[in-house]
Design a protein around this motif. Structure first.
Motif, PDB file in Angstrom:
ATOM      1  N   ARG A   1       4.814  -1.116  -7.046  1.00 33.38           N
ATOM      2  CA  ARG A   1       5.452  -2.194  -7.808  1.00 33.38           C
ATOM      3  C   ARG A   1       6.779  -2.599  -7.182  1.00 33.38           C
ATOM      4  O   ARG A   1       7.097  -3.774  -7.078  1.00 33.38           O
ATOM      5  CB  ARG A   1       5.681  -1.763  -9.251  1.00 33.38           C
ATOM      6  CG  ARG A   1       4.432  -1.729 -10.076  1.00 33.38           C
ATOM      7  CD  ARG A   1       4.737  -1.303 -11.482  1.00 33.38           C
ATOM      8  NE  ARG A   1       3.529  -1.281 -12.281  1.00 33.38           N
ATOM      9  CZ  ARG A   1       3.336  -0.483 -13.310  1.00 33.38           C
ATOM     10  NH1 ARG A   1       4.272   0.349 -13.698  1.00 33.38           N
ATOM     11  NH2 ARG A   1       2.202  -0.534 -13.981  1.00 33.38           N
ATOM     12  N   GLU A   2       7.554  -1.617  -6.774  1.00 31.09           N
ATOM     13  CA  GLU A   2       8.856  -1.868  -6.155  1.00 31.09           C
ATOM     14  C   GLU A   2       8.705  -2.677  -4.860  1.00 31.09           C
ATOM     15  O   GLU A   2       9.390  -3.672  -4.645  1.00 31.09           O
ATOM     16  CB  GLU A   2       9.539  -0.535  -5.869  1.00 31.09           C
ATOM     17  CG  GLU A   2      10.897  -0.626  -5.240  1.00 31.09           C
ATOM     18  CD  GLU A   2      11.461   0.756  -4.934  1.00 31.09           C
ATOM     19  OE1 GLU A   2      12.004   0.929  -3.829  1.00 31.09           O
ATOM     20  OE2 GLU A   2      11.353   1.651  -5.787  1.00 31.09           O
TER      21      GLU A   2
ATOM     22  N   LYS B   1       0.877  -1.171   0.000  1.00 25.71           N
ATOM     23  CA  LYS B   1       0.000   0.000   0.000  1.00 25.71           C
ATOM     24  C   LYS B   1       0.917   1.225   0.000  1.00 25.71           C
ATOM     25  O   LYS B   1       1.469   1.604   1.027  1.00 25.71           O
ATOM     26  CB  LYS B   1      -0.897  -0.006   1.236  1.00 25.71           C
ATOM     27  CG  LYS B   1      -1.889   1.126   1.266  1.00 25.71           C
ATOM     28  CD  LYS B   1      -2.798   1.015   2.472  1.00 25.71           C
ATOM     29  CE  LYS B   1      -3.763   2.183   2.494  1.00 25.71           C
ATOM     30  NZ  LYS B   1      -4.623   2.129   3.681  1.00 25.71           N
ATOM     31  N   GLU B   2       1.110   1.797  -1.156  1.00 24.68           N
ATOM     32  CA  GLU B   2       2.022   2.925  -1.323  1.00 24.68           C
ATOM     33  C   GLU B   2       1.305   4.087  -1.994  1.00 24.68           C
ATOM     34  O   GLU B   2       0.196   3.945  -2.492  1.00 24.68           O
ATOM     35  CB  GLU B   2       3.235   2.497  -2.153  1.00 24.68           C
ATOM     36  CG  GLU B   2       4.051   1.383  -1.541  1.00 24.68           C
ATOM     37  CD  GLU B   2       4.705   1.750  -0.222  1.00 24.68           C
ATOM     38  OE1 GLU B   2       5.035   2.933  -0.020  1.00 24.68           O
ATOM     39  OE2 GLU B   2       4.871   0.850   0.618  1.00 24.68           O
ATOM     40  N   THR B   3       1.957   5.236  -2.022  1.00 23.79           N
ATOM     41  CA  THR B   3       1.334   6.440  -2.573  1.00 23.79           C
ATOM     42  C   THR B   3       1.420   6.528  -4.093  1.00 23.79           C
ATOM     43  O   THR B   3       0.657   7.250  -4.712  1.00 23.79           O
ATOM     44  CB  THR B   3       1.975   7.700  -1.962  1.00 23.79           C
ATOM     45  OG1 THR B   3       3.388   7.656  -2.184  1.00 23.79           O
ATOM     46  CG2 THR B   3       1.694   7.772  -0.471  1.00 23.79           C
ATOM     47  N   SER B   4       2.355   5.790  -4.711  1.00 29.12           N
ATOM     48  CA  SER B   4       2.467   5.820  -6.173  1.00 29.12           C
ATOM     49  C   SER B   4       2.492   4.398  -6.721  1.00 29.12           C
ATOM     50  O   SER B   4       2.880   3.450  -6.030  1.00 29.12           O
ATOM     51  CB  SER B   4       3.737   6.557  -6.608  1.00 29.12           C
ATOM     52  OG  SER B   4       4.885   5.791  -6.319  1.00 29.12           O
TER      53      SER B   4
ATOM     54  N   GLN C   1       7.487  -6.285  -5.520  1.00 33.70           N
ATOM     55  CA  GLN C   1       8.559  -7.154  -6.005  1.00 33.70           C
ATOM     56  C   GLN C   1       9.412  -7.640  -4.838  1.00 33.70           C
ATOM     57  O   GLN C   1       9.731  -8.826  -4.741  1.00 33.70           O
ATOM     58  CB  GLN C   1       9.429  -6.435  -7.021  1.00 33.70           C
ATOM     59  CG  GLN C   1      10.545  -7.329  -7.551  1.00 33.70           C
ATOM     60  CD  GLN C   1      11.356  -6.677  -8.650  1.00 33.70           C
ATOM     61  OE1 GLN C   1      10.958  -5.664  -9.226  1.00 33.70           O
ATOM     62  NE2 GLN C   1      12.498  -7.256  -8.949  1.00 33.70           N
ATOM     63  N   GLU C   2       9.772  -6.738  -3.940  1.00 34.10           N
ATOM     64  CA  GLU C   2      10.573  -7.120  -2.772  1.00 34.10           C
ATOM     65  C   GLU C   2       9.829  -8.123  -1.893  1.00 34.10           C
ATOM     66  O   GLU C   2      10.403  -9.129  -1.461  1.00 34.10           O
ATOM     67  CB  GLU C   2      10.926  -5.881  -1.953  1.00 34.10           C
ATOM     68  CG  GLU C   2      11.878  -4.931  -2.641  1.00 34.10           C
ATOM     69  CD  GLU C   2      12.051  -3.624  -1.886  1.00 34.10           C
ATOM     70  OE1 GLU C   2      11.616  -3.544  -0.719  1.00 34.10           O
ATOM     71  OE2 GLU C   2      12.624  -2.692  -2.469  1.00 34.10           O
ATOM     72  N   VAL C   3       8.569  -7.846  -1.625  1.00 37.67           N
ATOM     73  CA  VAL C   3       7.770  -8.723  -0.768  1.00 37.67           C
ATOM     74  C   VAL C   3       7.590 -10.095  -1.424  1.00 37.67           C
ATOM     75  O   VAL C   3       7.700 -11.128  -0.762  1.00 37.67           O
ATOM     76  CB  VAL C   3       6.404  -8.077  -0.440  1.00 37.67           C
ATOM     77  CG1 VAL C   3       5.483  -9.052   0.269  1.00 37.67           C
ATOM     78  CG2 VAL C   3       6.599  -6.825   0.391  1.00 37.67           C
TER      79      VAL C   3
END
Length: 53
Positions: free
Chosen positions: A17-18, A9-12, A21-23
Motif C-alpha cells: 500500500r505504501e 510487489k512487496e512482501t507485506s 501510494q508513492e507510485v
C-alpha cells in the motif's frame, strides 16, 4: 482502477500500500506535467476538474 504502469510487489500488504501510494502520486504528477488525459475514477472526471482550475 485504470492507471497503466502503477503496480507494486512487496512482501507485506502494508508495504505494498505504501509503495502503491508513492507510485500513484508520481504517476499523477507526470500525467499532469505532460498534459496527458487522466482516467475516470469512480465516475469522477479528473480531466474536467483540471481544465476548470
Amino acid at each position: 482502477m485504470a492507471c497503466p504502469g502503477v503496480w507494486a510487489k512487496e512482501t507485506s500488504l502494508e508495504k505494498c500500500r505504501e509503495v502503491l501510494q508513492e507510485v500513484l502520486e508520481e504517476w499523477l504528477v507526470l500525467k499532469l506535467r505532460d498534459r496527458d488525459p487522466l482516467p475516470q475514477l469512480g465516475g469522477i472526471d479528473l480531466n474536467r476538474m483540471v481544465a476548470e482550475a
